[in-house]
Design a protein around this motif. Structure first.
Motif, PDB file in Angstrom:
ATOM      1  N   UNK A  58      68.233  -6.029 109.714  1.00  0.00           N
ATOM      2  CA  UNK A  58      67.740  -6.872 108.634  1.00  0.00           C
ATOM      3  C   UNK A  58      66.524  -7.706 109.040  1.00  0.00           C
ATOM      4  N   UNK A  59      66.480  -8.121 110.300  1.00  0.00           N
ATOM      5  CA  UNK A  59      65.318  -8.898 110.747  1.00  0.00           C
ATOM      6  C   UNK A  59      64.056  -8.041 110.734  1.00  0.00           C
ATOM      7  N   UNK A  60      64.183  -6.784 111.175  1.00  0.00           N
ATOM      8  CA  UNK A  60      63.027  -5.882 111.175  1.00  0.00           C
ATOM      9  C   UNK A  60      62.544  -5.656 109.749  1.00  0.00           C
ATOM     10  N   UNK A  61      63.489  -5.380 108.856  1.00  0.00           N
ATOM     11  CA  UNK A  61      63.128  -5.106 107.459  1.00  0.00           C
ATOM     12  C   UNK A  61      62.437  -6.306 106.838  1.00  0.00           C
ATOM     13  N   UNK A  62      63.015  -7.482 107.027  1.00  0.00           N
ATOM     14  CA  UNK A  62      62.429  -8.683 106.439  1.00  0.00           C
ATOM     15  C   UNK A  62      61.113  -9.052 107.127  1.00  0.00           C
ATOM     16  N   UNK A  63      61.095  -8.904 108.477  1.00  0.00           N
ATOM     17  CA  UNK A  63      59.903  -9.287 109.230  1.00  0.00           C
ATOM     18  C   UNK A  63      58.681  -8.477 108.866  1.00  0.00           C
ATOM     19  N   UNK A  64      58.867  -7.207 108.473  1.00  0.00           N
ATOM     20  CA  UNK A  64      57.736  -6.350 108.114  1.00  0.00           C
ATOM     21  C   UNK A  64      57.657  -6.079 106.615  1.00  0.00           C
ATOM     22  N   UNK A  65      58.415  -6.904 105.812  1.00  0.00           N
ATOM     23  CA  UNK A  65      58.366  -6.748 104.349  1.00  0.00           C
ATOM     24  C   UNK A  65      58.667  -5.306 103.918  1.00  0.00           C
ATOM     25  N   UNK A  66      59.667  -4.702 104.581  1.00  0.00           N
ATOM     26  CA  UNK A  66      59.987  -3.291 104.312  1.00  0.00           C
ATOM     27  C   UNK A  66      61.146  -3.131 103.333  1.00  0.00           C
ATOM     28  N   UNK A  67      61.494  -4.189 102.599  1.00  0.00           N
ATOM     29  CA  UNK A  67      62.592  -4.090 101.643  1.00  0.00           C
ATOM     30  C   UNK A  67      62.422  -2.939 100.648  1.00  0.00           C
ATOM     31  N   UNK A  68      61.197  -2.705 100.107  1.00  0.00           N
ATOM     32  CA  UNK A  68      61.048  -1.602  99.128  1.00  0.00           C
ATOM     33  C   UNK A  68      61.391  -0.229  99.699  1.00  0.00           C
ATOM     34  N   UNK A  69      61.120  -0.004 101.008  1.00  0.00           N
ATOM     35  CA  UNK A  69      61.416   1.302 101.613  1.00  0.00           C
ATOM     36  C   UNK A  69      62.905   1.578 101.569  1.00  0.00           C
ATOM     37  N   UNK A  70      63.701   0.607 102.024  1.00  0.00           N
ATOM     38  CA  UNK A  70      65.136   0.824 102.106  1.00  0.00           C
ATOM     39  C   UNK A  70      65.795   0.744 100.736  1.00  0.00           C
ATOM     40  N   UNK A  71      65.211  -0.045  99.844  1.00  0.00           N
ATOM     41  CA  UNK A  71      65.713  -0.073  98.473  1.00  0.00           C
ATOM     42  C   UNK A  71      65.551   1.301  97.831  1.00  0.00           C
ATOM     43  N   UNK A  72      64.405   1.950  98.071  1.00  0.00           N
ATOM     44  CA  UNK A  72      64.165   3.289  97.537  1.00  0.00           C
ATOM     45  C   UNK A  72      65.100   4.323  98.141  1.00  0.00           C
ATOM     46  N   UNK A  73      65.329   4.243  99.467  1.00  0.00           N
ATOM     47  CA  UNK A  73      66.247   5.183 100.120  1.00  0.00           C
ATOM     48  C   UNK A  73      67.654   5.057  99.542  1.00  0.00           C
ATOM     49  N   UNK A  74      68.095   3.830  99.364  1.00  0.00           N
ATOM     50  CA  UNK A  74      69.449   3.619  98.871  1.00  0.00           C
ATOM     51  C   UNK A  74      69.600   4.122  97.439  1.00  0.00           C
ATOM     52  N   UNK A  75      68.586   3.893  96.608  1.00  0.00           N
ATOM     53  CA  UNK A  75      68.653   4.360  95.219  1.00  0.00           C
ATOM     54  C   UNK A  75      68.687   5.881  95.154  1.00  0.00           C
ATOM     55  N   UNK A  76      67.945   6.552  96.039  1.00  0.00           N
ATOM     56  CA  UNK A  76      67.984   8.020  96.075  1.00  0.00           C
ATOM     57  C   UNK A  76      69.394   8.511  96.420  1.00  0.00           C
ATOM     58  N   UNK A  77      70.041   7.824  97.361  1.00  0.00           N
ATOM     59  CA  UNK A  77      71.399   8.223  97.759  1.00  0.00           C
ATOM     60  C   UNK A  77      72.400   7.990  96.628  1.00  0.00           C
ATOM     61  N   UNK A  78      72.278   6.851  95.935  1.00  0.00           N
ATOM     62  CA  UNK A  78      73.224   6.572  94.852  1.00  0.00           C
ATOM     63  C   UNK A  78      73.016   7.513  93.665  1.00  0.00           C
ATOM     64  N   UNK A  79      71.795   8.006  93.484  1.00  0.00           N
ATOM     65  CA  UNK A  79      71.558   9.004  92.430  1.00  0.00           C
ATOM     66  C   UNK A  79      72.330  10.281  92.735  1.00  0.00           C
ATOM     67  N   UNK A  80      72.266  10.722  94.005  1.00  0.00           N
ATOM     68  CA  UNK A  80      73.000  11.926  94.385  1.00  0.00           C
ATOM     69  C   UNK A  80      74.510  11.691  94.278  1.00  0.00           C
ATOM     70  N   UNK A  81      74.983  10.508  94.705  1.00  0.00           N
ATOM     71  CA  UNK A  81      76.406  10.198  94.626  1.00  0.00           C
ATOM     72  C   UNK A  81      76.866  10.167  93.167  1.00  0.00           C
ATOM     73  N   UNK A  82      76.026   9.649  92.301  1.00  0.00           N
ATOM     74  CA  UNK A  82      76.324   9.622  90.854  1.00  0.00           C
ATOM     75  C   UNK A  82      76.509  11.037  90.316  1.00  0.00           C
ATOM     76  N   UNK A  83      75.653  11.944  90.725  1.00  0.00           N
ATOM     77  CA  UNK A  83      75.723  13.336  90.247  1.00  0.00           C
ATOM     78  C   UNK A  83      76.953  14.048  90.798  1.00  0.00           C
ATOM     79  N   UNK A  84      77.227  13.874  92.108  1.00  0.00           N
ATOM     80  CA  UNK A  84      78.374  14.531  92.726  1.00  0.00           C
ATOM     81  C   UNK A  84      79.698  13.980  92.198  1.00  0.00           C
ATOM     82  N   UNK A  85      79.750  12.660  91.971  1.00  0.00           N
ATOM     83  CA  UNK A  85      80.987  12.045  91.491  1.00  0.00           C
ATOM     84  C   UNK A  85      81.337  12.529  90.093  1.00  0.00           C
ATOM     85  N   UNK A  86      80.327  12.687  89.247  1.00  0.00           N
ATOM     86  CA  UNK A  86      80.581  13.205  87.903  1.00  0.00           C
ATOM     87  C   UNK A  86      81.157  14.608  87.965  1.00  0.00           C
TER      88      UNK A  86
END
Length: 496
Positions: free
Chosen positions: A236-264
């Motif tokens: 979390x320090x690395x992410x916050x220190x380099x303002x990289x929140x959008x990168x990991x937010x995007x990665x997580x959303x991509x994963x939840x999209x796939x989980x949404x499709x598989x769960x259905x």
């Protein structure tokens, strides 16, 4: 349900799916009853009890609705019988058609789109809140607890959401349609059912067991997003220190999209399975069979074929009654899970930009630490500490473990805020500088080396998302890491 009501606001953007859900539930309950009633004309023909009626009966009031329905069915069968063999064929198509429509409605994805979309948005917001909350929030909690809230608790909320749809819409409608039809058929027998069905439903809930099937794809994808979450909390320090929140937010959303499709897909397969009949359910049917059998064989107050239809309708009530009992328990568990999830969502960040925060573009003169005092809990870690670091100078902080060296770095990057004193950059208090621009001026190397589950290039882009390939290669050379490619066959592929 006071906590769960706050979660329901996530359903507002998908109200069209809610409307479709209600419509499908109404038709499911209706065709569930019609499917049983469609057997009646066929049974009348098989038992040779169809009275020939060529004149269409008239409705004379609800007091005689049972006779009206029976006479209308006799009239209907009589008219079709005049067409010869087509009568039997038509009735077969009628029976198959009503059961087919009922089962198509029961397995429709419409039932799961609303809760699945709500849970996807809830999980995304929970993750985004996790990476925006200050470090101090997580220093008081275990990582496993936070991960459990985002995984197990959110899954519990999803189950409760489905239970609410069943408890307040699907199952009550199924019971109402069936009971109304049963009252029309035999009010006397239905009084007995009104007494016994709630008792049996409660007992079935107490002793019944639900079977859960597993999907490899869902489990693997759950592992993926848990991995992303673990990396986020660990780095979390690395992410916050380099303002990289959008990168990991995007990665997580991509994963939840796939989980949404598989769960259905998993839910659709689960609902195609044939439910297992419980012993108590059979016991209920046996008792109704005994009581109704007396009406057919001894009292002669009920026809055989209509009693068979009645038996099917009474059996149809058992599963909804059991589901409502289970849903009540599931909603209670979901409310407790919602409370834990809302604790994170509703936590206000103590470290945030002040109104009209300065967007500082560069560093020109010096860093100042002026009379700073700080404590994590009760004991002071720093007390009246001051230091000035002119631009271009290097300062080493030396001291025993726990003396406050890392704390100064945490205060400078605003992972924590000072209790007393001030930290300035070029004479400007860092509390007046936006977090984005403040951390954008800094490079951060933590005590622990952290590599995210990505390529070499992906790890380096955390520090600067706009960096070109040439700049990345140059930074690798400066760090004496470019030569590593000679010792790794897969390096070029990993870099790309």
């Amino acid at each position: 349900m006071k906590y769960f009501k706050k979660i329901i606001r996530y359903a507002i953007p998908y109200k069209k799916y809610g409307i479709l859900n209600i419509i499908c539930n109404i038709f499911y309950a209706l065709f569930g009853t019609l499917a049983m009633l469609s057997l009646f004309p066929m049974l009348r023909v098989l038992f040779n009890k169809t009275e020939q009626l060529n004149i269409k009966p008239e409705f004379t009031g609800f007091n005689n609705i049972g006779n009206y329905v029976e006479n209308y069915l006799n009239y209907f069968v009589t008219q079709k019988a005049n067409a010869g063999r087509r009568c039997t064929l038509f009735m077969i198509i009628l029976v198959i058609g009503t059961f087919l429509i009922k089962n198509i409605l029961d397995t429709s994805p419409v039932f799961y789109h609303l809760p699945s979309r709500v849970i996807k948005d809830l999980r995304d917001d929970l993750y985004k809140k996790t990476i925006t909350l200050p470090i101090s929030f997580f220093s008081e909690k275990q990582k496993g607890d936070t991960m459990a809230r985002i995984t197990n608790d959110v899954n519990e909320i999803q189950s409760s959401f489905l239970s609410i749809l069943e408890m307040f819409i699907k199952e009550p409608l199924t019971i109402i349609f069936a009971l109304v039809t049963m009252i029309i058929i035999s009010p006397q027998l239905t009084i007995f059912v009104f007494i016994f069905i709630p008792i049996s439903g409660y007992l079935i809930t107490r002793v019944g067991k639900s079977l859960k099937s597993k999907s490899d794809r869902v489990q693997k994808e759950q592992g993926t997003f848990l991995s992303i979450l673990e990396e986020t909390l660990g780095g979390l320090k690395i992410i916050k220190g380099f303002n990289a929140e959008p990168i990991f937010d995007g990665k997580f959303k991509d994963s939840t999209k796939r989980l949404f499709r598989f769960s259905n897909s998993l839910l659709n397969r689960q609902n195609l399975a044939v439910p297992v009949s419980e012993v108590l359910g059979i016991t209920v049917i046996a008792i109704i069979l005994w009581y109704g059998g007396r009406m057919v064989l001894i009292e002669g107050t009920l026809d055989t074929e209509i009693f068979l239809v009645y038996m099917l309708l009474s059996y149809q009530i058992l599963d909804p009654a059991k589901s409502i009992s289970k849903a009540s328990y599931s909603i209670k568990k979901g409310n407790a899970a919602a409370e834990r999830v809302l604790e994170i969502l509703e936590t206000e960040s103590t470290i945030k930009d002040v109104p009209n925060a300065i967007d500082k573009k560069d560093f020109t003169s010096e860093i100042g630490i002026e009379g700073v005092s700080f404590k994590y809990e009760d004991e002071w870690v720093l007390k009246d500490f001051s230091l000035k670091v002119p631009k271009g100078h290097t300062v080493a902080l030396v001291g025993q473990s726990g003396s406050g060296k890392s704390t100064i770095a945490n205060l400078l990057t605003r992972f924590y805020d000072v209790n007393q004193g001030a930290i300035t950059i070029d004479g400007e208090n860092i509390k007046n500088v936006s977090l984005q621009s403040l951390r954008g001026l800094m490079g951060l190397v933590t005590q622990d080396s952290i590599l995210f589950n990505d390529t070499v290039k992906g790890n380096l882009l955390v520090a600067n998302m706009q960096a070109t390939d040439e700049e990345i290669i140059e930074s690798l050379k400066v760090a004496n890491a470019w030569e590593f490619r000679k010792n790794s066959r897969g390096y070029q592929h990993q870099y790309r």
